[in-house]
Every structure is written in C-alpha cells, then in structure tokens.
Design an enzyme around this catalytic site. Structure first.
Site, short mmCIF file in Angstrom:
data_model
loop_
_atom_site.label_atom_id
_atom_site.label_comp_id
_atom_site.label_asym_id
_atom_site.label_seq_id
_atom_site.Cartn_x
_atom_site.Cartn_y
_atom_site.Cartn_z
N ARG A 1 -27.27 -7.98 -29.29
CA ARG A 1 -27.89 -8.11 -30.59
C ARG A 1 -29.30 -7.94 -30.19
O ARG A 1 -29.87 -7.95 -28.91
CB ARG A 1 -27.92 -9.94 -30.58
CG ARG A 1 -28.25 -10.32 -32.06
CD ARG A 1 -27.81 -11.59 -32.31
NE ARG A 1 -26.48 -11.69 -32.99
CZ ARG A 1 -25.83 -12.77 -33.31
NH1 ARG A 1 -26.14 -13.91 -33.10
NH2 ARG A 1 -24.63 -12.63 -33.92
N SER B 1 -25.60 -19.83 -41.68
CA SER B 1 -24.92 -20.04 -40.52
C SER B 1 -24.21 -21.32 -40.84
O SER B 1 -24.31 -22.14 -41.68
CB SER B 1 -25.83 -20.30 -39.18
OG SER B 1 -26.54 -21.53 -39.46
N ASP C 1 -20.12 -20.46 -30.43
CA ASP C 1 -21.05 -19.54 -30.14
C ASP C 1 -20.61 -18.29 -30.90
O ASP C 1 -19.35 -17.94 -30.90
CB ASP C 1 -21.18 -19.34 -28.60
CG ASP C 1 -22.23 -18.17 -28.52
OD1 ASP C 1 -23.33 -18.69 -28.06
OD2 ASP C 1 -22.09 -17.14 -28.19
N ASP D 1 -25.00 -22.39 -20.00
CA ASP D 1 -25.51 -20.84 -19.81
C ASP D 1 -26.90 -20.80 -20.63
O ASP D 1 -27.50 -19.71 -20.42
CB ASP D 1 -24.31 -19.93 -20.00
CG ASP D 1 -24.11 -20.17 -21.52
OD1 ASP D 1 -24.22 -21.09 -22.42
OD2 ASP D 1 -22.98 -19.53 -21.82
N HIS D 2 -27.18 -21.39 -21.70
CA HIS D 2 -28.23 -21.20 -22.73
C HIS D 2 -29.62 -21.37 -22.25
O HIS D 2 -30.45 -20.96 -22.68
CB HIS D 2 -27.94 -21.40 -24.05
CG HIS D 2 -26.80 -20.54 -24.73
ND1 HIS D 2 -25.72 -20.05 -24.34
CD2 HIS D 2 -27.25 -19.66 -25.88
CE1 HIS D 2 -25.16 -19.28 -25.05
NE2 HIS D 2 -26.21 -19.17 -26.34
N ARG E 1 -24.65 -23.99 -39.07
CA ARG E 1 -25.46 -25.20 -38.36
C ARG E 1 -25.24 -26.41 -38.98
O ARG E 1 -25.62 -26.70 -40.17
CB ARG E 1 -27.00 -24.64 -38.39
CG ARG E 1 -27.85 -25.46 -37.83
CD ARG E 1 -29.14 -24.83 -37.88
NE ARG E 1 -29.23 -23.44 -37.28
CZ ARG E 1 -30.26 -22.51 -37.56
NH1 ARG E 1 -31.27 -22.93 -38.30
NH2 ARG E 1 -30.21 -21.57 -37.34
FE1 F3S Z 1 -25.38 -15.69 -24.02
FE2 F3S Z 1 -26.52 -13.41 -25.26
FE3 F3S Z 1 -23.91 -13.78 -24.77
S1 F3S Z 1 -27.05 -15.53 -25.50
S2 F3S Z 1 -23.56 -15.80 -24.91
S3 F3S Z 1 -25.29 -13.71 -23.39
S4 F3S Z 1 -24.92 -13.10 -26.63
#
Ligand code: F3S
Length: 781
Positions: free
Chosen positions: A474, A669, A164, A99-100, A671
C-alpha cells in the site's frame, strides 16, 4: 482419516474436509453446474447449505468460518466487545498477533524492547484476555499476522476472517481468508453466523510458464545477463527479474483500486504451478489493493511443498485426498476473465500515492521524468507481510552478493522487515541476514513497522518531496512516514534491492549497467533464491502462548485510570416505548464516511478506550445548518460547540438524540467505532437517505436504529431544531416502514415514512440493546 488430522499443530480442532465435502455435495446438486474454487470453499462453509439462497452478487450468505485472526490494533475493541458479551470462551479457534504497535527506530532488538515497554498495558490486556477466553496469543516479536497465519494456520479450503485488510494472504495456501472489522470477528467468536454478500468471481488465468522460482532451476540460467538474454530469445520473453509481485502489480493496473469490489479473484491456469506458495501469498495479499473480497489459488504441489516444510505432512496428505474440494471444476463459470501471459510479463513498479498506477520497469524512468517524480531514491524497504518469505530474502541476497563482489553497496538506507521470527531466525542461520547487513541494510523487528507508519524517519523533513521504494502493498499518501510529499513506489523486493543499489528510479537492471568499485561497468545477473530452506526452517524463539484449557480463573486487568483501555458496559436494553422527541445532534450534509464519523490518525491510540475515542465523533462531518465542521448548536442551551461535547451534554441531561444524514452514509470501512461511539454517547437512531451496508449492519449490532427516508426529499423537511419521534416500535417488523413524526419549532408536525432493513434476528438485537446483549440472553436460557 482426514477427520483425525488437526487444523493446526497449535490447536486441536479437526481439519473440516469431511464436513466440507458433504456440504459441497449438497450445494453442487442444487446448483447443477460446474463451480469455481471460491464457490466450493465458500458454499461448503454455509450455515445452511440446503436452504441458503445462492446468487452471486445478490444473496447474503450466512457462513461458518473455521478461524478468526486479529492484529493488536483491532483486537483491542474486538476482545472488549467479546468480554461484554459475557460468554465464557470463543466458539472457534482464534488468535491475536502483536505486530502493529512496534515502531522502527534503530533496529530489531532495541525497537522491540521499547515497544514492549510503551505498549505494556495493551499487550498485557490482550495476553490475559486471550488466556481467559481461549484465544492464542502471539507475543510482540513473533512476526506479522499474515505470515504467522501462513506458517501455522492456513490450509487449502480454509475459511478464515481476520481483522486486517491483508488477511487474503492465506489464499497463497488455498484458503479463503477475508479481512473484516472487529464486530464481525466478535460475531464469529460468539458463534453467530457471519454474513457476506455472495461474491462474484473474477478469474485470472495465468498462461505461459514464467521461469520458475525454484533456485535449482534458475541456477541453470546462471552465468550473467548475457547467458540469460540468449536463453530468452529461445524460450520467449522469460525474465528472471519478473516475480510473483509483478502479477498483482499488473492485475492492479488492469482492475484499478475498485475493480475487485464485491468479488473474489481466483487464479488458475497452467502458469500457477510456476509460482511458489509464498509467491502466491504475495499475490493474494496485495489483492486487497483492488478492493477484492479476497483472492485464492488452487491447491497444487507448491502448496504441498510449503505445508511439508512447515511441519504439516498430515494436512498435505489430507489435501491430496480432497482435491475435488480444493481445485475449480473444468468449466468453472467466472463473472469476468483476465488472461495474463507470464512469458510476456515485465517487472513493474506501482505508484506513487496509489497502488494501481502501474509502470513496467522499462518505462518507469521516462514516466517518472515526465511526471516530475523525484528520481533520487532516499530509502529502500523490503519485507512486510507482503514480501518477506525465505525465497524473497534469498533472491535479494543473490543481488547483494553480486554487488558486493564488485565492491558496491546500497546507495541509500535499506531496511529489512522479516515477516516472522521463523523467517528471521532462518535467514540469520543461513547467512542471508548478514549479507543484507553487509549491503548496508538494517534488520528491523519482525513487525509491520514502516508499512503502517510506525517509522521514526529522520532523513527528510515533513513536506520535503522525496522518493522511497518498498516491497509493501500500500502506498497511500503519508502511509509510511506521515509525510504527504513522500512518493512511495511499491514493487518486488528484488527491484527494491536493485534500485537501492543504483539509488535512482530510472535504473533498469535488465538493461542498464552499474559501476563497480574498480570503475568497471557490470550488469546484474537474474536474481535467484531457494524457494524453501534446504536445512528446513529454524523456529527461532518461542513467541506463542497457548490459552489454558480452563481460563476462568485468569484475571483480565483493565485499570480504571487507563487512557488506552476501558471495559465496555453493556448498552441499555430497549424500554419497550417509542423513541419520542429525539433531539437532532447533527444534520450532516454530503459525504459522511466512517472516517467522518470516527476519525483515524492520532485517535488510533484510543482504539481500546471507547470513551476517549468518542471525542473524535463526527468532528470532520459537515453540519448542514452552518456548513462547518465540528460546530453544532446545543438545543438546550442555544450555545454552539464541538459535536462530541454537545453529545456528552445531552447524555448527561438524559436527552436521547439522533443524526440525520445524506447518501451512502457510513461508506469506507468496517470500523465498528463509527457505530459504537454514537451509541455510547446517547444516540438512538441514524436517519439517512441511504447507508453503506457494512456500517448499517454495525449500527444494528450496537442496538441503534438505522432508518432511511422512504422519500429521499423528506431530508429537506427536517430542520436542525426539530424533534423526531419514531412511532409504533412495538410492532417493528421486517419490511414494515416506521412512522416518523417531525415536530417543528413552532409546534407544527409532519408525518413521514422511514424504511429499515432489519430482519427478525436484528430486531431482537434492537430490543436487547445490542447483538452481544442478545447473545448473552440466548446463552443464559
Ligand atoms: Fe502490517 Fe503492512 Fe501487512 S501494516 S499487516 S505489514 S500491510
């Protein structure tokens, strides 16, 4: 009967209620008091419920999560590490979600096709690695990790970790879902108990009944703002514009971005039942913005309805029979309690640049003018993992329909990110997607897109001050479009729609009018939408690939010439000797977060390639010797050069090195690259005044020695050209300090003591070279 029910339709592992109830009984007896829901779920997942020390805010719990979820950016290193463990298959049900890496440019279909092409190698790797090691694979286009989890895997009482930060989304379905780094995911997949500092519990009591988000009920108030307003007087300050998002926007304003640190936020009280399951997920999702470990809601009828509508009647029945486990006790003890009266809650808009700067909509215009935020809105964006439910989309469509009736559309580009293929297909079938397109909207791919900066934004130049409104979670500087001058405001999707319609930040749909195409003024009615689709969900395209029962024959291809992926070679085992005369690569001065150790930004591309990403190591840490960044002296040649290149030169010459650091080294983080890179380039020990704990653990996992000065003042005794010897390592034991000899350039030596926090198990990691090497040793015996 619960034992026979599967945890998910997609994998066979049984719903663990019987075992959780047993564990809960054990813990309950030990504690002898009422428990919060968070405690019930957490402690019933303890590795050792009889012996585990349990003290909130103090003990370290060893837990056995039910599932692991990984998104494609973080899954790469997690899977590479798992592969290097040599284990044949993951120990708990796990999934990977693509998804990213999908950039929003034109629209869903084309953007997805382009992403599949650009990221072909990474997707293929994740797909084959998933098949080989037993991890479910959600293809690009399937949707955003947290929405897929809610639709398919979350259940009341679940303990899940996900790589995540918005993993807590699953709290909307009563699960404790916690965001972690890849190294933690590897532990759980490798059957190592997962460690978590016993969280405190912040209670948020919701009182008053917000006008329920059920289409049917809201429709009673239909008839325009006048009727709505009249009703409001009678029943308190109900407002149909207030949404679940406003609860977390308000809570973020109260607790701030740090207020939830080390705590689980547990919602309860009579107001809970007025929020839909997906609305509760929105609230839990954005709880990540206040630093909370996770957030959770108690099991109720709204969750039951969602479980049923997503084909999980059996889980709903089992949950109904296990309410003792899935709801808090009457006198649940909270460390802190916040009360929120939903009747009085106003819609909020938070931002810019930080998600805790909360303004009620009635004040926003005034605040914005005073602060000189651009009032003209440039783009509206709805959807994301936070706010893309069927209900969200339906409520936005109700606003749009009314606007269209008056002949007006969005004044600004309006982007829609469906959270999953199922939501996309269902809103398409039910005409909602078309309504949003008629408004001028663009339906993007089912992916993160602009939320994670995957946005080829063209309408403003870099550096141009501008305002965007989103229904995301965010809004840190530059997050969406890499433009530090973009003022991003987060709010509910309903308000994003209304503000896009007005094109201005100082529009309040509760009080202000708009001008229709006929020149007449009109006011928007309260939004409404069905909580769940009356015709059920349309699953859309099948985007899931289940791993074969026997994956041993599957070939996982990582091309040796790839610049994005690289198989990990196991780190060397400790040779049994003291670490003598270590060269100091860098003595760091001041703040050294995981970002200073392993920078983000453009480097994210190399997350699956340890050697390439190691070229970012310490490039933004300050060298105590010259006060400069990325400039250290090679003590063999005397030449000054970048930190990564110098480390490589030492490695090539067989010189082991260490790093000297300041306070709270490695904060920020989880990471894991910040621990992997130094180890990869020949580092052996990190010696600092103090560590941030997660990073310290990550160093231990990679076979490094994290040590702290027994006397912080000893930091000053060390000169950049000293040699450091760590002595007596054969007798390394929990709680026993390590002797350190500092040899100065003139040959003089000094002795100091260094502390460490390695426990017995962690010492075996150091000896084996890494935690994964140790796993392999255990598996081989
Ligand atoms: Fe993707 Fe934004 Fe959620 S990056 S996982 S949609 S906070």
């Amino acid at each position: 009967a619960a034992a026979q029910v599967a945890m998910s339709r997609l994998d066979k592992a049984p719903l663990p209620y019987a075992k959780l109830s047993q564990n809960l009984e054990v813990v309950k007896k030990r504690l002898g008091r009422d428990m919060t829901l968070s405690e019930k779920v957490l402690y019933s997942h303890l590795d050792d419920p009889k012996g585990q020390e349990i003290e909130r805010g103090t003990s370290y719990l060893r837990l056995r999560p039910d599932r692991v979820a990984m998104q494609d950016a973080t899954a790469q290193m997690a899977m590479l590490q798992f592969i290097s463990s040599g284990l044949p298959r993951v120990a708990v049900p796990s999934t990977i979600h693509c998804d990213h890496l999908i950039e929003a440019q034109i629209g869903g279909v084309k953007d997805l096709a382009r992403a599949k092409d650009i990221n072909k190698e990474v997707y293929k790797f994740l797909e084959t690695a998933g098949a080989k090691y037993g991890v479910g694979f959600w293809k690009p286009g399937s949707g955003i990790i947290h929405q897929i989890i809610l639709e398919n895997y979350a259940f009341p009482g679940l303990l899940m970790i996900g790589t995540d930060s918005h993993t807590p989304n699953g709290g909307g379905l009563g699960g404790l879902c916690i965001g972690v780094g890849g190294a933690d995911a590897v532990d759980v997949m490798a059957d190592i108990p997962w460690e978590l500092k016993c969280p405190k519990v912040i209670g948020v009591k919701l009182t008053g009944a917000r006008r329920a988000h059920v289409g049917r009920m809201v429709r009673l108030g239909e008839g325009g703002a006048e009727a709505g307003a009249a009703k409001s007087v009678v029943s308190g300050k109900l407002s149909g514009w207030t949404s679940p998002k406003d609860i977390i926007l308000k809570v973020a304003g109260i607790l701030t971005v740090k207020g939830g640190t080390g705590a689980i936020v547990e919602y309860h009280g009579p107001g809970v039942d007025s929020i839909s399951c997906t609305g509760m997920a929105t609230i839990c999702n954005m709880g990540a913005e206040i630093g909370a470990t996770t957030s959770v809601f108690p099991y109720n009828a709204r969750m039951e309805a969602y479980l049923k509508s997503t084909g999980r009647h059996d889980i709903a029945a089992a949950a109904n029979a296990s309410k003792h486990l899935l709801t808090p006790d009457a006198k649940a003890p909270y460390d802190e309690l916040i009360e929120l009266d939903l009747n009085k809650l106003e819609p909020h808009v938070n931002g810019p640049f930080t998600p805790d700067l909360a303004s009620p909509i009635s004040k926003l215009g005034e605040v914005a003018k005073k602060a000189d935020w651009p009032l003209d809105i440039k783009v509206g964006l709805i959807g994301s993992c936070t706010n893309s439910s069927y209900e969200d989309m339906g409520r936005c469509a109700s606003i749009v329909k009314e606007a269209l009736k008056h002949g007006v559309k969005s004044k600004v580009p309006f982007n829609v990110t469906p959270g999953s293929e199922q939501v996309r297909a269902t809103i398409e079938r039910d005409g909602i997607a078309q309504t949003l397109r008629d408004f001028g909207g663009t339906v993007l791919a089912n992916a993160c897109g602009p939320c994670i900066g995957q946005w080829d934004r063209k309408d403003v130049k870099k550096g141009e001050k501008n305002t965007i409104v989103t229904s995301y979670n965010r809004n840190f500087t530059g997050r969406n479009d890499a433009n530090p001058a973009t003022h991003c405001f987060v709010t509910s999707p309903e308000l994003v729609t209304a503000l896009s319609l007005a094109g201005r930040l100082d529009f309040n749909p509760l009080t202000d009018s708009l001008t229709g195409a006929d020149g007449k003024q009109f006011k928007l009615s309260d939004p409404f939408g069905d909580e769940l689709p009356a015709k059920g969900f349309d699953p859309g395209q099948d985007t899931y690939e289940h791993p074969p029962a026997d994956g041993s024959k599957v070939q996982v291809d990582v091309s040796p010439s790839s610049d994005r992926l690289q198989l990990l070679a196991p780190f060397d085992k400790w040779d049994g000797k003291d670490l003598s005369e270590l060269t100091i690569l860098i003595k760091v001065k001041g703040k050294c977060t995981t970002d200073h150790i392993s920078a983000a930004g453009p480097w994210l591309k190399y997350r699956g390639h340890l050697d390439n990403i190691s070229n970012n190591m310490f490039i933004t840490a300050t060298n105590a010797e010259n006060g400069e960044l990325n400039k250290v002296r090679n003590l063999k040649t005397g030449e000054w050069g970048p930190v990564p290149a110098t480390a490589r030169a030492y490695k090539a010459a067989g010189i082991s090195w260490c790093v000297i650091g300041d306070e709270n080294y490695g904060e920020g983080s989880s990471r894991e690259h910040a621990a992997l890179e130094p180890r990869h380039l020949g580092g052996r020990a990190i010696i600092v005044k103090s560590f941030a704990r997660i990073h310290e653990t990550n160093l231990k996992k990679q076979g490094m020695l994290p040590l702290t000065f027994a006397d912080a003042a000893d930091y000053d005794k060390i000169k950049p050209d000293d040699k450091i010897s760590l002595l007596g390592l054969k007798d390394l034991a929990p709680g026993k300090p390590v002797d350190c000899e500092i040899k100065h350039k003139d040959g003089k030596t000094e002795r100091i003591k260094l502390n460490h926090s390695l426990n017995g198990q962690q010492i075996t990691w150091f000896r084996a070279g890494s935690a994964l090497n140790r796993m392999k040793e255990i598996a081989a015996n």
